[in-house]
Write a protein that holds these residues in place. Structure first.
Motif, PDB file in Angstrom:
ATOM      1  N   ASP A   1      -9.115  -0.397  -6.211  1.00 47.95           N
ATOM      2  CA  ASP A   1      -9.272   1.027  -5.946  1.00 47.95           C
ATOM      3  C   ASP A   1      -8.851   1.274  -4.513  1.00 47.95           C
ATOM      4  OD1 ASP A   1     -10.352   1.853  -8.454  1.00 47.95           O
ATOM      5  OD2 ASP A   1     -12.245   0.912  -7.891  1.00 47.95           O
ATOM      6  N   ILE A   2      -7.902   2.194  -4.348  1.00 42.78           N
ATOM      7  CA  ILE A   2      -7.422   2.562  -3.018  1.00 42.78           C
ATOM      8  C   ILE A   2      -7.834   4.004  -2.767  1.00 42.78           C
ATOM      9  CG2 ILE A   2      -5.458   2.715  -1.450  1.00 42.78           C
ATOM     10  CD1 ILE A   2      -3.862   1.058  -3.488  1.00 42.78           C
ATOM     11  N   THR A   3      -8.527   4.239  -1.663  1.00 41.50           N
ATOM     12  CA  THR A   3      -8.938   5.589  -1.295  1.00 41.50           C
ATOM     13  C   THR A   3      -8.164   6.010  -0.052  1.00 41.50           C
ATOM     14  OG1 THR A   3     -11.155   5.144  -2.141  1.00 41.50           O
ATOM     15  CG2 THR A   3     -10.892   7.055  -0.694  1.00 41.50           C
ATOM     16  N   PHE A   4      -7.408   7.091  -0.208  1.00 41.65           N
ATOM     17  CA  PHE A   4      -6.694   7.708   0.901  1.00 41.65           C
ATOM     18  C   PHE A   4      -7.455   8.972   1.285  1.00 41.65           C
ATOM     19  CE2 PHE A   4      -3.475   5.586  -1.743  1.00 41.65           C
ATOM     20  CZ  PHE A   4      -2.920   4.724  -0.812  1.00 41.65           C
ATOM     21  N   LYS A   5      -7.085   9.599   2.387  1.00 40.03           N
ATOM     22  CA  LYS A   5      -7.772  10.827   2.812  1.00 40.03           C
ATOM     23  C   LYS A   5      -7.717  11.918   1.752  1.00 40.03           C
ATOM     24  CE  LYS A   5      -7.607  10.515   7.825  1.00 40.03           C
ATOM     25  NZ  LYS A   5      -8.824   9.785   7.883  1.00 40.03           N
ATOM     26  N   ILE A   6      -6.573  12.045   1.053  1.00 42.60           N
ATOM     27  CA  ILE A   6      -6.413  13.152   0.109  1.00 42.60           C
ATOM     28  C   ILE A   6      -6.214  12.701  -1.337  1.00 42.60           C
ATOM     29  CG2 ILE A   6      -5.509  14.716   1.857  1.00 42.60           C
ATOM     30  CD1 ILE A   6      -2.703  14.149   0.734  1.00 42.60           C
ATOM     31  N   ALA A   7      -6.318  11.421  -1.598  1.00 48.17           N
ATOM     32  CA  ALA A   7      -6.079  10.936  -2.964  1.00 48.17           C
ATOM     33  C   ALA A   7      -6.785   9.596  -3.170  1.00 48.17           C
ATOM     34  CB  ALA A   7      -4.581  10.766  -3.201  1.00 48.17           C
ATOM     35  N   LYS A   8      -6.886   9.226  -4.439  1.00 46.10           N
ATOM     36  CA  LYS A   8      -7.455   7.931  -4.811  1.00 46.10           C
ATOM     37  C   LYS A   8      -6.587   7.348  -5.916  1.00 46.10           C
ATOM     38  CE  LYS A   8     -11.772   5.659  -5.941  1.00 46.10           C
ATOM     39  NZ  LYS A   8     -13.200   5.777  -6.141  1.00 46.10           N
ATOM     40  N   ARG A   9      -6.330   6.037  -5.855  1.00 46.76           N
ATOM     41  CA  ARG A   9      -5.532   5.365  -6.872  1.00 46.76           C
ATOM     42  C   ARG A   9      -6.296   4.177  -7.417  1.00 46.76           C
ATOM     43  NH1 ARG A   9       0.153   6.017  -7.329  1.00 46.76           N
ATOM     44  NH2 ARG A   9      -0.258   4.734  -9.145  1.00 46.76           N
ATOM     45  N   ALA A  10      -6.206   3.987  -8.720  1.00 46.73           N
ATOM     46  CA  ALA A  10      -6.801   2.822  -9.379  1.00 46.73           C
ATOM     47  C   ALA A  10      -5.656   1.978  -9.925  1.00 46.73           C
ATOM     48  CB  ALA A  10      -7.726   3.268 -10.506  1.00 46.73           C
TER      49      ALA A  10
ATOM     50  N   ASP B   1      -0.066  -4.928 -10.620  1.00 40.08           N
ATOM     51  CA  ASP B   1      -0.121  -4.141  -9.381  1.00 40.08           C
ATOM     52  C   ASP B   1      -1.366  -4.499  -8.567  1.00 40.08           C
ATOM     53  OD1 ASP B   1       2.231  -2.842 -10.110  1.00 40.08           O
ATOM     54  OD2 ASP B   1       1.161  -1.180 -11.059  1.00 40.08           O
ATOM     55  N   ALA B   2      -2.505  -4.621  -9.248  1.00 35.79           N
ATOM     56  CA  ALA B   2      -3.747  -4.987  -8.571  1.00 35.79           C
ATOM     57  C   ALA B   2      -3.658  -6.413  -8.034  1.00 35.79           C
ATOM     58  CB  ALA B   2      -4.933  -4.847  -9.519  1.00 35.79           C
TER      59      ALA B   2
ATOM     60  N   VAL C   1       0.830  -1.211   0.000  1.00 31.62           N
ATOM     61  CA  VAL C   1       0.000   0.000   0.000  1.00 31.62           C
ATOM     62  C   VAL C   1       0.863   1.259   0.000  1.00 31.62           C
ATOM     63  CG1 VAL C   1      -1.735   1.316   1.310  1.00 31.62           C
ATOM     64  CG2 VAL C   1      -1.962  -1.155   1.066  1.00 31.62           C
ATOM     65  N   ALA C   2       1.996   1.244   0.701  1.00 33.15           N
ATOM     66  CA  ALA C   2       2.848   2.438   0.836  1.00 33.15           C
ATOM     67  C   ALA C   2       3.312   2.992  -0.500  1.00 33.15           C
ATOM     68  CB  ALA C   2       4.056   2.126   1.710  1.00 33.15           C
ATOM     69  N   GLN C   3       3.557   2.128  -1.471  1.00 33.81           N
ATOM     70  CA  GLN C   3       4.060   2.620  -2.759  1.00 33.81           C
ATOM     71  C   GLN C   3       3.057   3.519  -3.480  1.00 33.81           C
ATOM     72  OE1 GLN C   3       4.985  -0.688  -5.421  1.00 33.81           O
ATOM     73  NE2 GLN C   3       3.387  -1.895  -4.439  1.00 33.81           N
ATOM     74  N   TYR C   4       1.790   3.469  -3.093  1.00 37.14           N
ATOM     75  CA  TYR C   4       0.761   4.314  -3.711  1.00 37.14           C
ATOM     76  C   TYR C   4       0.270   5.413  -2.765  1.00 37.14           C
ATOM     77  CZ  TYR C   4       0.847   0.153  -6.553  1.00 37.14           C
ATOM     78  OH  TYR C   4       1.280  -0.893  -7.322  1.00 37.14           O
TER      79      TYR C   4
END
Length: 160
Positions: free
Chosen positions: A90-99, A104-105, A38-41
């Motif tokens: 789909d990863i949702t962070f407080k200030i960003a989102k990554r697909a 990678d998935a 998770v850290a890489q994104y």
């Protein structure tokens, strides 16, 4: 009528099923793997990202002093058993989102399964999700190579 062993078993299962939606944890190598993938994104500084990557590949001589936190609000990964080429997260962070797609998935999905997050099936899909991921890595403890220094908490499930 006295409750028998079957009643006790049903009660035990009901309590454990009710607790299934509550926070769960991972520690040691599983927590390090989940945190590293998770850290890489994650929207964190470059120095802690490099440190986490170094620890994940076995380099504990990487200089870093403080604890490292990796957090994600929500992660949902999907694969298909019909379109076997389909992989996404789909990863949702407080200030960003990554697909994420493809390899990678797949890496994130497999790591989540390794951490005990159950996959559910629906109409040709396999879906695994979690929310409120919070991982803490302590480089000082990890450098001791005694199995500690990596802990994650999360809530399993595919909550919307």
């Amino acid at each position: 009528m006295r409750p028998g062993p079957v009643t006790a078993l049903i009660f035990f299962l009901a309590i454990n099923c009710a607790n299934a939606a509550t926070a769960t944890s991972a520690s040691g190598s599983t927590a390090l793997a989940l945190a590293a993938v998770v850290a890489q994104y994650a929207p964190i500084a470059a120095a802690p990202k490099r440190t986490v990557a170094s620890f994940f590949k076995g380099d504990t001589n990487f200089p870093y002093g403080g604890k490292i936190s990796i957090a994600a609000d929500k992660i949902v990964c999907r694969t298909s058993n019909v379109d076997i080429t389909s992989r996404s997260c789909d990863i949702t962070f407080k200030i960003a989102k990554r697909a994420l797609k493809g390899r990678d998935a797949n890496e994130l999905f497999a790591t989540m399964l390794m951490a005990g997050i159950p996959a559910e099936g629906a109409a040709g899909s396999n879906i695994a999700g979690l929310s409120k991921l919070n991982c803490t890595l302590d480089p000082k403890v990890m450098k001791q190579k005694a199995g500690g220094g990596a802990d994650c908490t999360f809530e399993p499930g595919n909550q919307p």
